[in-house]
Design a protein around this motif. Structure first.
Motif, PDB file in Angstrom:
ATOM      1  N   MET A   1     -12.904  -1.755  10.119  1.00 25.69           N
ATOM      2  CA  MET A   1     -13.082  -1.701   8.622  1.00 25.69           C
ATOM      3  C   MET A   1     -13.257   0.063   8.215  1.00 25.69           C
ATOM      4  SD  MET A   1     -14.423  -4.429   6.118  1.00 25.69           S
ATOM      5  CE  MET A   1     -14.562  -4.284   4.551  1.00 25.69           C
ATOM      6  N   VAL A   2     -12.116   0.557   7.512  1.00 23.36           N
ATOM      7  CA  VAL A   2     -12.492   1.826   7.040  1.00 23.36           C
ATOM      8  C   VAL A   2     -13.626   2.066   6.299  1.00 23.36           C
ATOM      9  CG1 VAL A   2     -11.159   3.797   5.706  1.00 23.36           C
ATOM     10  CG2 VAL A   2      -9.907   2.259   7.389  1.00 23.36           C
ATOM     11  N   ASP A   3     -14.368   3.113   6.448  1.00 25.87           N
ATOM     12  CA  ASP A   3     -15.436   3.500   5.699  1.00 25.87           C
ATOM     13  C   ASP A   3     -15.208   4.229   4.369  1.00 25.87           C
ATOM     14  OD1 ASP A   3     -18.130   3.873   4.720  1.00 25.87           O
ATOM     15  OD2 ASP A   3     -18.575   5.438   5.983  1.00 25.87           O
ATOM     16  N   ILE A   4     -15.279   3.736   3.098  1.00 28.53           N
ATOM     17  CA  ILE A   4     -14.828   4.161   1.858  1.00 28.53           C
ATOM     18  C   ILE A   4     -15.572   5.612   1.530  1.00 28.53           C
ATOM     19  CG2 ILE A   4     -14.776   4.071  -0.783  1.00 28.53           C
ATOM     20  CD1 ILE A   4     -12.834   2.254   0.855  1.00 28.53           C
ATOM     21  N   ASN A   5     -16.845   5.590   1.951  1.00 28.83           N
ATOM     22  CA  ASN A   5     -17.659   6.763   1.683  1.00 28.83           C
ATOM     23  C   ASN A   5     -17.235   8.085   2.677  1.00 28.83           C
ATOM     24  OD1 ASN A   5     -19.321   5.802  -0.132  1.00 28.83           O
ATOM     25  ND2 ASN A   5     -20.740   4.955   1.566  1.00 28.83           N
ATOM     26  N   ARG A   6     -16.834   7.725   3.949  1.00 25.77           N
ATOM     27  CA  ARG A   6     -16.163   8.648   4.820  1.00 25.77           C
ATOM     28  C   ARG A   6     -14.858   9.009   4.311  1.00 25.77           C
ATOM     29  NH1 ARG A   6     -12.630   9.058   8.997  1.00 25.77           N
ATOM     30  NH2 ARG A   6     -12.961  10.379  10.649  1.00 25.77           N
ATOM     31  N   LEU A   7     -14.040   8.286   3.871  1.00 29.14           N
ATOM     32  CA  LEU A   7     -12.776   8.412   3.289  1.00 29.14           C
ATOM     33  C   LEU A   7     -12.900   9.542   2.109  1.00 29.14           C
ATOM     34  CD1 LEU A   7      -9.773   8.182   3.148  1.00 29.14           C
ATOM     35  CD2 LEU A   7     -10.096   5.933   1.623  1.00 29.14           C
ATOM     36  N   MET A   8     -13.881   9.285   1.165  1.00 26.03           N
ATOM     37  CA  MET A   8     -14.156  10.234  -0.029  1.00 26.03           C
ATOM     38  C   MET A   8     -14.593  11.524   0.598  1.00 26.03           C
ATOM     39  SD  MET A   8     -13.214   8.771  -2.806  1.00 26.03           S
ATOM     40  CE  MET A   8     -12.126   7.399  -1.981  1.00 26.03           C
ATOM     41  N   ILE A  27      -4.669   1.952   4.286  1.00 24.28           N
ATOM     42  CA  ILE A  27      -3.636   1.458   3.899  1.00 24.28           C
ATOM     43  C   ILE A  27      -3.046   0.299   4.818  1.00 24.28           C
ATOM     44  CG2 ILE A  27      -1.321   1.563   2.972  1.00 24.28           C
ATOM     45  CD1 ILE A  27      -2.118   4.256   1.916  1.00 24.28           C
ATOM     46  N   LYS A  28      -3.218   0.738   6.205  1.00 17.97           N
ATOM     47  CA  LYS A  28      -2.760  -0.278   7.262  1.00 17.97           C
ATOM     48  C   LYS A  28      -3.768  -1.645   7.120  1.00 17.97           C
ATOM     49  CE  LYS A  28      -0.265   2.032  10.603  1.00 17.97           C
ATOM     50  NZ  LYS A  28      -0.525   2.698  12.102  1.00 17.97           N
ATOM     51  N   GLU A  29      -4.994  -1.285   6.779  1.00 22.05           N
ATOM     52  CA  GLU A  29      -6.163  -2.141   6.708  1.00 22.05           C
ATOM     53  C   GLU A  29      -5.702  -3.102   5.564  1.00 22.05           C
ATOM     54  OE1 GLU A  29     -10.557  -2.570   5.341  1.00 22.05           O
ATOM     55  OE2 GLU A  29     -10.171  -1.129   6.753  1.00 22.05           O
ATOM     56  N   VAL A  30      -5.500  -2.538   4.431  1.00 16.27           N
ATOM     57  CA  VAL A  30      -5.113  -3.398   3.275  1.00 16.27           C
ATOM     58  C   VAL A  30      -3.832  -4.044   3.410  1.00 16.27           C
ATOM     59  CG1 VAL A  30      -4.602  -2.996   0.908  1.00 16.27           C
ATOM     60  CG2 VAL A  30      -6.282  -1.797   1.498  1.00 16.27           C
ATOM     61  N   LYS A  31      -2.873  -3.636   3.960  1.00 14.88           N
ATOM     62  CA  LYS A  31      -1.564  -4.080   4.051  1.00 14.88           C
ATOM     63  C   LYS A  31      -1.796  -5.359   5.142  1.00 14.88           C
ATOM     64  CE  LYS A  31       3.237  -3.689   5.831  1.00 14.88           C
ATOM     65  NZ  LYS A  31       4.005  -2.730   6.212  1.00 14.88           N
ATOM     66  N   GLU A  32      -2.351  -5.100   6.425  1.00 13.78           N
ATOM     67  CA  GLU A  32      -2.518  -6.348   7.314  1.00 13.78           C
ATOM     68  C   GLU A  32      -3.684  -7.590   6.858  1.00 13.78           C
ATOM     69  OE1 GLU A  32      -3.713  -4.098  10.710  1.00 13.78           O
ATOM     70  OE2 GLU A  32      -1.896  -3.282  10.920  1.00 13.78           O
ATOM     71  N   ASN A  33      -4.924  -7.040   6.133  1.00 11.09           N
ATOM     72  CA  ASN A  33      -5.811  -8.200   5.573  1.00 11.09           C
ATOM     73  C   ASN A  33      -5.648  -8.730   4.325  1.00 11.09           C
ATOM     74  OD1 ASN A  33      -6.826  -7.650   8.141  1.00 11.09           O
ATOM     75  ND2 ASN A  33      -8.451  -5.923   7.271  1.00 11.09           N
ATOM     76  N   ARG A  34      -4.805  -8.073   3.501  1.00 15.02           N
ATOM     77  CA  ARG A  34      -4.733  -8.457   2.029  1.00 15.02           C
ATOM     78  C   ARG A  34      -5.982  -8.881   1.644  1.00 15.02           C
ATOM     79  NH1 ARG A  34      -0.728  -6.381  -1.159  1.00 15.02           N
ATOM     80  NH2 ARG A  34       1.205  -6.682   0.109  1.00 15.02           N
ATOM     81  N   ASN A  35      -6.778  -8.001   1.920  1.00 11.68           N
ATOM     82  CA  ASN A  35      -8.331  -8.223   1.325  1.00 11.68           C
ATOM     83  C   ASN A  35      -8.117  -7.808  -0.073  1.00 11.68           C
ATOM     84  OD1 ASN A  35     -11.103  -7.603   0.043  1.00 11.68           O
ATOM     85  ND2 ASN A  35     -11.636  -7.470   2.257  1.00 11.68           N
TER      86      ASN A  35
END
Length: 174
Positions: A1-8, A27-35
């Motif tokens: 799972m991608v860390d949002i704070n690291r991304l920011m 974006i891959k994580e969102v596409k694959e998991n559809r969370n």
């Protein structure tokens, strides 16, 4: 799972390559998991691009979206807006290029083509319908033209684009 704070943090201080890779992962994580929560975060991120002063962030986000091939109508509204109204020409070109690449990578090309043709017809985006048809393929465009009930202006737009692309291919053969 991608860390949002690291991304920011990367968006503010990272190199272009680091930013693009982090966005691709997210974006891959969102596409694959559809969370749904992560999708909402991604939608808000793309909506924020409309007021983002740094053109490089916009361009990197658009490239990442195109590479992953995530088709989401709310995110696409932002892409349309960037392609039509951004003050920087390089961002507008990147948005158009991302949209065309996204069209060629998306799984359901027929519904994607329909959405873009509707956007062109409603003047949400200024992009050549011939380029759009070329990106999805003439067969998909013909199938949409023949088998779907489009309004007359959308049908005319699609018909023009199909004929233009066919002429273009005829010229290349000769």
């Amino acid at each position: 799972m991608v860390d949002i704070n690291r991304l920011m943090y990367l968006l503010q201080y990272g190199s272009d390559n680091e930013i693009e890779q982090a966005l691709i992962e997210f974006i891959k994580e969102v596409k694959e998991n559809r969370n749904e929560e992560r999708l909402r975060i991604l939608r808000r991120f793309f909506l924020g691009l409309l007021t983002e002063p740094k053109a490089r962030i916009k361009i990197l986000a658009l490239r990442a979206l195109a590479k992953v091939g995530l088709w989401d109508n709310e995110i696409l509204e932002t892409v349309y807006e960037l392609a039509k109204n951004d003050s920087r020409i390089d961002v507008r070109e990147a948005a158009e290029k991302a949209l065309l690449e996204l069209l060629s990578n998306v799984e359901d090309r027929k519904s994607a083509l329909r959405a873009v043709i509707k956007a062109i017809d409603k003047r949400k985006i200024r992009i050549s319908p011939a380029d759009v048809v070329e990106a999805v393929g003439i067969d998909v465009a013909k199938d949409l033209h023949d088998n779907e009930d489009l309004n007359p202006s959308e049908k005319d737009l699609l018909d023009f684009a199909i004929k233009f692309v066919q002429e273009k291919f005829k010229e290349k053969e000769n």
